[in-house]
Design a protein around this motif. Structure first.
Motif, mmCIF file in Angstrom:
data_model
loop_
_atom_site.group_PDB
_atom_site.id
_atom_site.type_symbol
_atom_site.label_atom_id
_atom_site.label_comp_id
_atom_site.label_asym_id
_atom_site.label_seq_id
_atom_site.Cartn_x
_atom_site.Cartn_y
_atom_site.Cartn_z
ATOM 1 N N GLU A 1 -19.829 35.191 10.917
ATOM 2 C CA GLU A 1 -20.662 36.906 10.811
ATOM 3 C C GLU A 1 -20.616 36.756 9.679
ATOM 4 O OE1 GLU A 1 -17.630 39.589 11.888
ATOM 5 O OE2 GLU A 1 -18.198 39.502 14.322
ATOM 6 N N PRO A 2 -21.850 36.977 8.766
ATOM 7 C CA PRO A 2 -22.071 37.373 7.874
ATOM 8 C C PRO A 2 -20.897 38.293 6.512
ATOM 9 C CG PRO A 2 -23.723 38.846 9.125
ATOM 10 C CD PRO A 2 -23.133 37.944 10.175
ATOM 11 N N GLN A 3 -20.664 37.796 6.018
ATOM 12 C CA GLN A 3 -19.999 38.255 5.251
ATOM 13 C C GLN A 3 -20.513 39.272 3.561
ATOM 14 O OE1 GLN A 3 -17.038 35.287 3.546
ATOM 15 N NE2 GLN A 3 -16.028 35.092 5.529
ATOM 16 N N SER A 4 -20.227 40.152 4.068
ATOM 17 C CA SER A 4 -20.829 41.134 2.777
ATOM 18 C C SER A 4 -20.518 41.142 1.447
ATOM 19 C CB SER A 4 -20.210 42.409 2.726
ATOM 20 O OG SER A 4 -20.917 43.471 1.623
ATOM 21 N N ALA A 5 -21.253 40.517 0.414
ATOM 22 C CA ALA A 5 -22.119 40.503 -0.505
ATOM 23 C C ALA A 5 -20.415 41.372 -1.990
ATOM 24 C CB ALA A 5 -22.674 40.482 -1.216
ATOM 25 N N ILE A 6 -19.881 42.111 -1.103
ATOM 26 C CA ILE A 6 -19.114 42.718 -1.896
ATOM 27 C C ILE A 6 -17.584 42.572 -0.987
ATOM 28 C CG2 ILE A 6 -18.864 45.272 -2.646
ATOM 29 C CD1 ILE A 6 -21.525 45.493 -2.914
ATOM 30 N N PRO A 7 -17.254 42.320 -1.878
ATOM 31 C CA PRO A 7 -15.292 42.160 -1.546
ATOM 32 C C PRO A 7 -14.380 43.518 -0.126
ATOM 33 C CG PRO A 7 -15.077 40.746 -3.553
ATOM 34 C CD PRO A 7 -16.489 42.083 -3.143
ATOM 35 N N LEU A 8 -13.908 43.745 0.454
ATOM 36 C CA LEU A 8 -13.486 45.108 1.261
ATOM 37 C C LEU A 8 -13.067 45.803 0.101
ATOM 38 C CD1 LEU A 8 -14.207 46.201 3.976
ATOM 39 C CD2 LEU A 8 -11.855 44.689 4.691
ATOM 40 N N TRP A 9 -11.992 45.132 -0.816
ATOM 41 C CA TRP A 9 -11.477 45.914 -1.393
ATOM 42 C C TRP A 9 -11.992 46.595 -2.419
ATOM 43 C CZ3 TRP A 9 -10.824 44.942 -6.983
ATOM 44 C CH2 TRP A 9 -11.363 44.014 -6.798
ATOM 45 N N ILE A 10 -12.886 46.383 -3.023
ATOM 46 C CA ILE A 10 -14.339 46.882 -4.199
ATOM 47 C C ILE A 10 -14.433 47.300 -3.666
ATOM 48 C CG2 ILE A 10 -15.896 46.877 -5.391
ATOM 49 C CD1 ILE A 10 -15.642 43.034 -6.373
ATOM 50 N N MET A 11 -15.209 47.946 -1.817
ATOM 51 C CA MET A 11 -15.625 48.941 -1.387
ATOM 52 C C MET A 11 -15.125 49.670 -0.671
ATOM 53 S SD MET A 11 -17.965 46.744 1.570
ATOM 54 C CE MET A 11 -19.068 48.749 1.641
ATOM 55 N N VAL A 12 -13.488 49.750 -0.819
ATOM 56 C CA VAL A 12 -12.611 50.831 -0.417
ATOM 57 C C VAL A 12 -12.373 51.447 -1.658
ATOM 58 C CG1 VAL A 12 -10.365 51.207 0.211
ATOM 59 C CG2 VAL A 12 -11.846 49.394 1.649
ATOM 60 N N ALA A 13 -11.949 50.863 -2.821
ATOM 61 C CA ALA A 13 -12.086 51.301 -4.152
ATOM 62 C C ALA A 13 -12.853 52.512 -5.195
ATOM 63 C CB ALA A 13 -11.767 49.849 -4.504
ATOM 64 N N VAL A 14 -14.106 52.071 -4.683
ATOM 65 C CA VAL A 14 -15.242 52.374 -4.825
ATOM 66 C C VAL A 14 -15.198 53.849 -4.295
ATOM 67 C CG1 VAL A 14 -17.853 52.689 -5.046
ATOM 68 C CG2 VAL A 14 -16.633 51.155 -5.771
ATOM 69 N N THR A 15 -15.258 53.592 -2.139
ATOM 70 C CA THR A 15 -14.967 55.225 -1.505
ATOM 71 C C THR A 15 -13.958 55.423 -2.409
ATOM 72 O OG1 THR A 15 -16.456 53.557 0.110
ATOM 73 C CG2 THR A 15 -15.130 55.625 0.451
ATOM 74 N N GLY A 16 -12.886 55.207 -3.006
ATOM 75 C CA GLY A 16 -11.948 56.558 -3.238
ATOM 76 C C GLY A 16 -12.026 57.362 -4.473
ATOM 77 N N VAL A 17 -12.604 56.595 -4.979
ATOM 78 C CA VAL A 17 -13.294 56.535 -6.154
ATOM 79 C C VAL A 17 -14.496 57.885 -6.098
ATOM 80 C CG1 VAL A 17 -14.264 57.043 -8.218
ATOM 81 C CG2 VAL A 17 -12.447 55.023 -7.909
ATOM 82 N N LEU A 18 -15.285 57.635 -5.709
ATOM 83 C CA LEU A 18 -16.094 58.787 -5.478
ATOM 84 C C LEU A 18 -15.844 60.091 -4.646
ATOM 85 C CD1 LEU A 18 -19.096 56.237 -4.540
ATOM 86 C CD2 LEU A 18 -19.059 57.440 -6.282
ATOM 87 N N ALA A 19 -14.533 59.564 -3.671
ATOM 88 C CA ALA A 19 -14.040 60.619 -2.585
ATOM 89 C C ALA A 19 -12.824 61.424 -3.761
ATOM 90 C CB ALA A 19 -13.197 60.187 -1.797
#
Length: 207
Positions: free
Chosen positions: A132-150
């Motif tokens: 499966e194609p892996q996202s170029a952005i690591p999952l933990w970074i996406m979670v952190a950014v989502t948390g900060v935005l929230a």
């Protein structure tokens, strides 16, 4: 077992089939030689007509050398009465029949074996694993950014609600105290008398 041979004859025996599942094959060429040769050459050939030389090894009493076709990964090893050919990184397109050839090079007479029955090397296809194609952005970074935005979204919402509540409260206070101080009509200049009091006539006291 190989039968006994008259002098200056070479006989080669190979196993009839090799199944290759991990891209690696080991082909053993057992041979019998009754002669006076001291310098030998063993080679592995591909195809029914032995048209392609895969690799070879040569040896004498003091030196061993080997070489491989650039299209193959092959190495020959000489042992007593046998030559071992190791092949690796094989592909399914290399499935074919392979023949061992043993030659007594020196001293004369030059002798080589009659063509053996060969070995069929069957290289199985390696199943292609689809990843499966892996996202170029690591999952933990996406979670952190989502948390900060929230968090910032909730903070901005709370500040807005607080400001709205204060504004609403100030509007209520202004409406409660508006126009509480009595104001006189513009025609009422004398603040000491109400508008209905008659004006006193001072002319009566002058005489």
């Amino acid at each position: 077992p190989l039968p006994s041979l008259p002098e200056n004859k070479i006989l080669v025996a190979q196993r009839p089939l090799l199944i290759v599942a991990n891209k690696t094959a080991t082909l053993v060429c057992n041979y019998t030689y009754n002669g006076t040769g001291k310098e030998f050459r063993a080679s592995l050939h591909k195809g029914t007509d032995s048209a392609v030389e895969v690799c070879f090894i040569s040896w004498n009493t003091t030196k061993i050398s080997s070489n491989s076709n650039k299209e193959f990964n092959c190495q020959g090893i000489h042992d007593k009465d046998k030559v071992i050919f190791n092949l690796w990184n094989m592909s399914a397109s290399q499935t074919d029949i392979y023949f061992c050839k043993i030659e007594a090079m020196y001293p004369p007479p030059y002798v080589y074996n009659e063509k053996s029955n060969g070995t069929v090397i069957h290289v199985k296809e390696t199943p292609i694993q689809t990843e499966e194609p892996q996202s170029a952005i690591p999952l933990w970074i996406m979670v952190a950014v989502t948390g900060v935005l929230a968090f910032y979204s909730m903070l901005i919402t709370a500040v807005f609600i607080n400001y709205w509540q204060k504004s609403k409260k100030n509007m209520y206070h202004q409406s409660d105290y508006m126009n509480m101080t009595p104001r006189h009509p513009p025609y009422q200049k004398n603040k000491g008398y109400p508008s209905y009091a008659p004006t006193r006539d001072y002319t009566a006291y002058r005489s």
